[in-house]
Each structure stands twice: as structure tokens, then as C-alpha cells.
Design a protein around this motif. Sequence first.
Motif, PDB file in Angstrom:
ATOM      1  N   LEU A  64      34.393  29.914  27.029  1.00 12.50           N
ATOM      2  CA  LEU A  64      33.568  30.024  28.225  1.00 12.50           C
ATOM      3  C   LEU A  64      33.405  28.677  28.913  1.00 12.50           C
ATOM      4  CD1 LEU A  64      31.680  31.702  30.077  1.00 12.50           C
ATOM      5  CD2 LEU A  64      29.837  31.098  28.506  1.00 12.50           C
ATOM      6  N   LEU A  65      33.110  27.646  28.136  1.00 11.60           N
ATOM      7  CA  LEU A  65      32.952  26.310  28.703  1.00 11.60           C
ATOM      8  C   LEU A  65      34.264  25.801  29.298  1.00 11.60           C
ATOM      9  CD1 LEU A  65      30.649  24.682  26.010  1.00 11.60           C
ATOM     10  CD2 LEU A  65      30.004  25.480  28.295  1.00 11.60           C
ATOM     11  N   LEU A  66      35.377  26.082  28.622  1.00 11.48           N
ATOM     12  CA  LEU A  66      36.679  25.664  29.132  1.00 11.48           C
ATOM     13  C   LEU A  66      37.008  26.374  30.446  1.00 11.48           C
ATOM     14  CD1 LEU A  66      39.333  24.080  28.704  1.00 11.48           C
ATOM     15  CD2 LEU A  66      40.207  26.139  27.590  1.00 11.48           C
ATOM     16  N   VAL A  67      36.725  27.666  30.519  1.00 13.84           N
ATOM     17  CA  VAL A  67      36.991  28.414  31.759  1.00 13.84           C
ATOM     18  C   VAL A  67      36.122  27.882  32.886  1.00 13.84           C
ATOM     19  CG1 VAL A  67      36.789  30.675  32.860  1.00 13.84           C
ATOM     20  CG2 VAL A  67      37.845  30.487  30.617  1.00 13.84           C
ATOM     21  N   MET A  68      34.862  27.569  32.590  1.00 17.58           N
ATOM     22  CA  MET A  68      33.992  27.010  33.627  1.00 17.58           C
ATOM     23  C   MET A  68      34.517  25.660  34.107  1.00 17.58           C
ATOM     24  SD  MET A  68      30.318  28.157  31.992  1.00 17.58           S
ATOM     25  CE  MET A  68      29.404  26.913  32.842  1.00 17.58           C
ATOM     26  N   LEU A  69      34.932  24.802  33.188  1.00 19.93           N
ATOM     27  CA  LEU A  69      35.475  23.498  33.556  1.00 19.93           C
ATOM     28  C   LEU A  69      36.772  23.655  34.349  1.00 19.93           C
ATOM     29  CD1 LEU A  69      35.389  20.383  33.314  1.00 19.93           C
ATOM     30  CD2 LEU A  69      36.745  20.654  31.221  1.00 19.93           C
ATOM     31  N   ASP A  70      37.681  24.501  33.856  1.00 25.90           N
ATOM     32  CA  ASP A  70      38.945  24.737  34.566  1.00 25.90           C
ATOM     33  C   ASP A  70      38.709  25.317  35.953  1.00 25.90           C
ATOM     34  OD1 ASP A  70      40.503  23.709  32.606  1.00 25.90           O
ATOM     35  OD2 ASP A  70      41.380  25.613  31.953  1.00 25.90           O
ATOM     36  N   SER A  71      37.694  26.154  36.082  1.00 22.62           N
ATOM     37  CA  SER A  71      37.396  26.744  37.388  1.00 22.62           C
ATOM     38  C   SER A  71      36.963  25.668  38.381  1.00 22.62           C
ATOM     39  CB  SER A  71      36.306  27.802  37.239  1.00 22.62           C
ATOM     40  OG  SER A  71      36.043  28.402  38.477  1.00 22.62           O
ATOM     41  N   VAL A  72      36.103  24.776  37.945  1.00 28.41           N
ATOM     42  CA  VAL A  72      35.648  23.690  38.828  1.00 28.41           C
ATOM     43  C   VAL A  72      36.814  22.762  39.169  1.00 28.41           C
ATOM     44  CG1 VAL A  72      34.167  21.640  38.949  1.00 28.41           C
ATOM     45  CG2 VAL A  72      33.261  23.785  38.052  1.00 28.41           C
ATOM     46  N   LEU A  73      37.570  22.340  38.156  1.00 30.12           N
ATOM     47  CA  LEU A  73      38.690  21.433  38.402  1.00 30.12           C
ATOM     48  C   LEU A  73      39.760  22.078  39.273  1.00 30.12           C
ATOM     49  CD1 LEU A  73      39.044  19.759  34.888  1.00 30.12           C
ATOM     50  CD2 LEU A  73      37.964  18.829  36.949  1.00 30.12           C
ATOM     51  N   SER A  74      40.036  23.364  39.049  1.00 32.77           N
ATOM     52  CA  SER A  74      41.034  24.063  39.855  1.00 32.77           C
ATOM     53  C   SER A  74      40.560  24.229  41.292  1.00 32.77           C
ATOM     54  CB  SER A  74      41.353  25.428  39.253  1.00 32.77           C
ATOM     55  OG  SER A  74      41.971  25.277  38.007  1.00 32.77           O
ATOM     56  N   ASN A  75      39.258  24.496  41.472  1.00 31.69           N
ATOM     57  CA  ASN A  75      38.722  24.566  42.835  1.00 31.69           C
ATOM     58  C   ASN A  75      38.949  23.256  43.571  1.00 31.69           C
ATOM     59  OD1 ASN A  75      37.395  26.956  43.901  1.00 31.69           O
ATOM     60  ND2 ASN A  75      36.172  26.877  42.039  1.00 31.69           N
ATOM     61  N   LEU A  76      38.671  22.148  42.907  1.00 30.92           N
ATOM     62  CA  LEU A  76      38.873  20.847  43.525  1.00 30.92           C
ATOM     63  C   LEU A  76      40.354  20.585  43.813  1.00 30.92           C
ATOM     64  CD1 LEU A  76      36.332  18.747  41.437  1.00 30.92           C
ATOM     65  CD2 LEU A  76      36.089  19.524  43.814  1.00 30.92           C
ATOM     66  N   ALA A  77      41.219  20.952  42.874  1.00 31.85           N
ATOM     67  CA  ALA A  77      42.654  20.735  43.061  1.00 31.85           C
ATOM     68  C   ALA A  77      43.200  21.579  44.216  1.00 31.85           C
ATOM     69  CB  ALA A  77      43.407  21.053  41.766  1.00 31.85           C
ATOM     70  N   VAL A  78      42.784  22.838  44.286  1.00 39.10           N
ATOM     71  CA  VAL A  78      43.245  23.702  45.373  1.00 39.10           C
ATOM     72  C   VAL A  78      42.702  23.184  46.707  1.00 39.10           C
ATOM     73  CG1 VAL A  78      43.029  26.015  46.377  1.00 39.10           C
ATOM     74  CG2 VAL A  78      43.618  25.758  43.962  1.00 39.10           C
ATOM     75  N   PHE A  79      41.425  22.779  46.732  1.00 33.54           N
ATOM     76  CA  PHE A  79      40.856  22.210  47.947  1.00 33.54           C
ATOM     77  C   PHE A  79      41.663  21.004  48.400  1.00 33.54           C
ATOM     78  CE2 PHE A  79      38.277  18.681  49.536  1.00 33.54           C
ATOM     79  CZ  PHE A  79      37.908  19.189  50.773  1.00 33.54           C
ATOM     80  N   TRP A  80      41.958  20.104  47.466  1.00 32.21           N
ATOM     81  CA  TRP A  80      42.686  18.895  47.826  1.00 32.21           C
ATOM     82  C   TRP A  80      44.094  19.219  48.310  1.00 32.21           C
ATOM     83  CZ3 TRP A  80      41.423  14.391  49.351  1.00 32.21           C
ATOM     84  CH2 TRP A  80      42.374  13.381  49.418  1.00 32.21           C
ATOM     85  N   ARG A  81      44.737  20.182  47.679  1.00 32.18           N
ATOM     86  CA  ARG A  81      46.098  20.559  48.069  1.00 32.18           C
ATOM     87  C   ARG A  81      46.107  21.186  49.462  1.00 32.18           C
ATOM     88  NH1 ARG A  81      50.395  17.978  46.799  1.00 32.18           N
ATOM     89  NH2 ARG A  81      51.202  18.733  44.865  1.00 32.18           N
ATOM     90  N   VAL A  82      45.114  22.004  49.751  1.00 35.69           N
ATOM     91  CA  VAL A  82      45.016  22.622  51.078  1.00 35.69           C
ATOM     92  C   VAL A  82      44.690  21.549  52.119  1.00 35.69           C
ATOM     93  CG1 VAL A  82      43.639  24.203  52.480  1.00 35.69           C
ATOM     94  CG2 VAL A  82      44.438  24.921  50.234  1.00 35.69           C
TER      95      VAL A  82
END
Length: 162
Positions: A64-82
Motif C-alpha cells: 500500500l505504501l509503495l503504491v501510494m509513493l509510486d502514484s505520487v512519483l508517477s503523477n509528477l513524472a507524467v506532469f513533467w513529461r506533458v
Amino acid sequence: MKRLFPAPCLSLALWGLWLLLNLSLSPGNLLLGALLGFIAPVLSAPLRPLPVKVGKPGVMLKLLLLVMLDSVLSNLAVFWRVWTHRRHPPRSAFVKVPLDLRDANGLAVLSMITTLVPGTVWSELAMDRSVLLIHVFDLDDEARFIEHFKRSYERPLMEIFQ
């Protein structure tokens, strides 16, 4: 008792969700929420393929903690890529991930995790449940992605559900 309440936790969750959505503890809402919490699990009980056997709460918490962390990091990565797509366009790709997980409940959780984490979408599962096709928004290294996916999500789910 199991026939009347096939999923008591689900009944309580539905009742609580009903009350939360209505923002009222009136007698009518208490009764309607209880009725929903009673009827929904009884009617949906035949749709469940297998009883859920969940183990290893420590692994569940870590996942659960890993999914929450990955979700935040992936949101930032997708935002930056866009945001920087003109200089560095994303390298979208479909990735075939070989699966060792066969449990239907584990696969359901894996599908939710895959869809929850931004930048990945569950696209298709082979009929024999051996290969998962995932669309990845920005893929650097396919082998590294597959290893990360299997190590981070599939292995913990296998510990929990199998």
C-alpha cells in the motif's frame, strides 16, 4: 449467519459510505444505508469467483505504501513529461509482462494498481493469465520496467493471495 451477511466488512463499508455521501444521520438515511449494506453483498455474493484468502498484513501495508509513493512519483513524472513534451516527447509503448500470479483476486488488485498509477494502463490479459499487456506512457527501458513491475507489485500480491 454467513448467508445473511456474506461480507460483513463490505456491509459496514457500504453503510458508512452511504451516510458519508448523504452527510446525514437521520433515521431514514441510517435505515437506507443499513438496507443497502445488507442487500448489496447478498445480491453480489454469487458473482464472487473465489473466497478471498488474504494473508501477511505486513506485506499488504508495505505494498500500500509503495503504491501510494509510486502514484505520487508517477503523477509528477507524467506532469513533467506533458509539460516538456516539445523538447522531450514521451516514448509510449505496449509492454508484454509475463505473469506468475494466477489468483483471480490478486489479478483484480493488480489491475487496480496498474490503472491507479499514472502512466500505465492495463490493456489486456491473456486467456491463460500468463501475459499481461500494459500501455506505458513513457518507457525508457522495457526490461527494467518489467522487473520493477514484477518485483514491486506482482511478487507482493503473490505473497498475499497465494
